[in-house]
Design an enzyme around this catalytic site. Sequence first.
Site, PDB file in Angstrom:
ATOM      1  N   LEU A 111       2.724  -1.352   4.198  1.00 11.33           N
ATOM      2  CA  LEU A 111       3.131  -0.247   3.331  1.00 11.33           C
ATOM      3  C   LEU A 111       4.281  -0.649   2.414  1.00 11.33           C
ATOM      4  CD1 LEU A 111       3.116   2.763   5.836  1.00 11.33           C
ATOM      5  CD2 LEU A 111       1.379   2.225   4.114  1.00 11.33           C
ATOM      6  N   CYS A 112       4.159  -0.259   1.162  1.00 12.21           N
ATOM      7  CA  CYS A 112       5.209  -0.513   0.168  1.00 12.21           C
ATOM      8  C   CYS A 112       6.572  -0.010   0.644  1.00 12.21           C
ATOM      9  CB  CYS A 112       4.818   0.176  -1.139  1.00 12.21           C
ATOM     10  SG  CYS A 112       6.137   0.373  -2.320  1.00 12.21           S
ATOM     11  N   PHE A 113       6.553   1.194   1.266  1.00 13.57           N
ATOM     12  CA  PHE A 113       7.831   1.807   1.632  1.00 13.57           C
ATOM     13  C   PHE A 113       8.487   1.148   2.849  1.00 13.57           C
ATOM     14  CE2 PHE A 113       6.256   5.148  -1.153  1.00 13.57           C
ATOM     15  CZ  PHE A 113       7.407   5.436  -1.873  1.00 13.57           C
TER      16      PHE A 113
ATOM     17  N   LYS B  54      13.733   3.615   2.358  1.00 14.84           N
ATOM     18  CA  LYS B  54      13.259   3.453   0.977  1.00 14.84           C
ATOM     19  C   LYS B  54      12.512   4.711   0.582  1.00 14.84           C
ATOM     20  CE  LYS B  54      10.125   0.507  -1.733  1.00 14.84           C
ATOM     21  NZ  LYS B  54       9.422  -0.790  -1.753  1.00 14.84           N
TER      22      LYS B  54
ATOM     23  N   ALA C  99       0.834  -1.209   0.000  1.00 13.61           N
ATOM     24  CA  ALA C  99       0.000   0.000   0.000  1.00 13.61           C
ATOM     25  C   ALA C  99       0.867   1.257   0.000  1.00 13.61           C
ATOM     26  CB  ALA C  99      -0.904  -0.009   1.226  1.00 13.61           C
TER      27      ALA C  99
END
Lengths: 247, 131
Positions: A139-141, A155, A77
């Site tokens: 979360l993607c990050f 990231k 996300a």
Amino acid sequence: MTAARLILDPPAGGAWNMAVDEALLESAALTGQSTLRFYAWQDATLSLGYFQNYAARKTHAASHELPLVRRATGGGAIVHHHELTYSFASPITDRLAADVEQLYYTFHETLIDALSIFGIRAQLCDRPVKHDAEAAPFLCFQRRAKGDVLCGGAKIAGSAQRRRHGAVLQHGSVLLCTSPQSPELRSIAEVGERVLTPGELIRAWEPLLASKMSVSWALAELTSAEMARAAEVEQAKFSADSWNQRR
Amino acid sequence: MKPEELLYAPTHEWVAVAKENGVQVATIGITDFAVKQLTDLVYMELPEVGRKLAAGQEFGEVESVKAVSPLYSPVAGEVIAVNSELPNRLETLNDDPFGQGWVMKVKLSDETALSKLLDYAAYQKQCSEQG
């Protein structure tokens, strides 16, 4: 040198943004044309990766009140707030050809070069962290995949693809400043100690991409056919609970 | 199953055709080349049993760390079985893509698509040209 389209879009809603990208993916397959699009989000929005469970958003309290859209691309996300989003749609001959994966590196290596213009040092992630699907951070990050862009250990950019017969769509996000809706993330403003505007970064990045990809950008807008298709897809898919809550 | 004896779609699915209870059934999977190129699969979605597929139609999807990719049916017919354990054990695709890693079985409604598939040598040639 091949011509490709460059679209610089004003902020829009999540469903419209995703629908435009789908229309561009279809265009790439139909017409053989590549399009790079930079865009922003009208309101801070949470986008879910294609396979993520809708219920998983409950695990992230800070973004709980944000509007949500499910992407067609994979990954985790993203809180689209104080970040720059890009999409790149391009024709491909085979969805598993080596150069399709290479697209990540094309974007991320040139992003690192663009950031260096502003004195920001970033590098590609070479130590990915593997997770079982259910245990992957929301979360993607917070995930680490090979080729992600890191700055000071954080990231700050990642990308994900949707491949289909004849075309690929790559989405990417660059975290410019930390959002109150994802306060656990460190952004370029924090770790790079430089506040970049989306416009500044685009102007530094797009010529490097053009050079790396041996294309010349032609500034463009969506065609009327693409606008019409995006409106259809927005309504039928990305605005619909049947899509956004499908898992 | 021996890879040399299978048929292949240019979109990287393999096909084994055999008679089961008097009807022609295609067992379908994805090739070792595809699994390697996709890298680190994390999700897989299978079709429902009973679904009717045309040759070339999408029947499922896989997500690797970086990409969502469709899977295409190399044949026309009705899905009569799926390997429902596979999405929970994606490592099987790495370990045994041509055996335990089978994805679905399709009762053929039309065999014309079979003639368009590649044999092992032709598929290997395609892979070597794009790898």
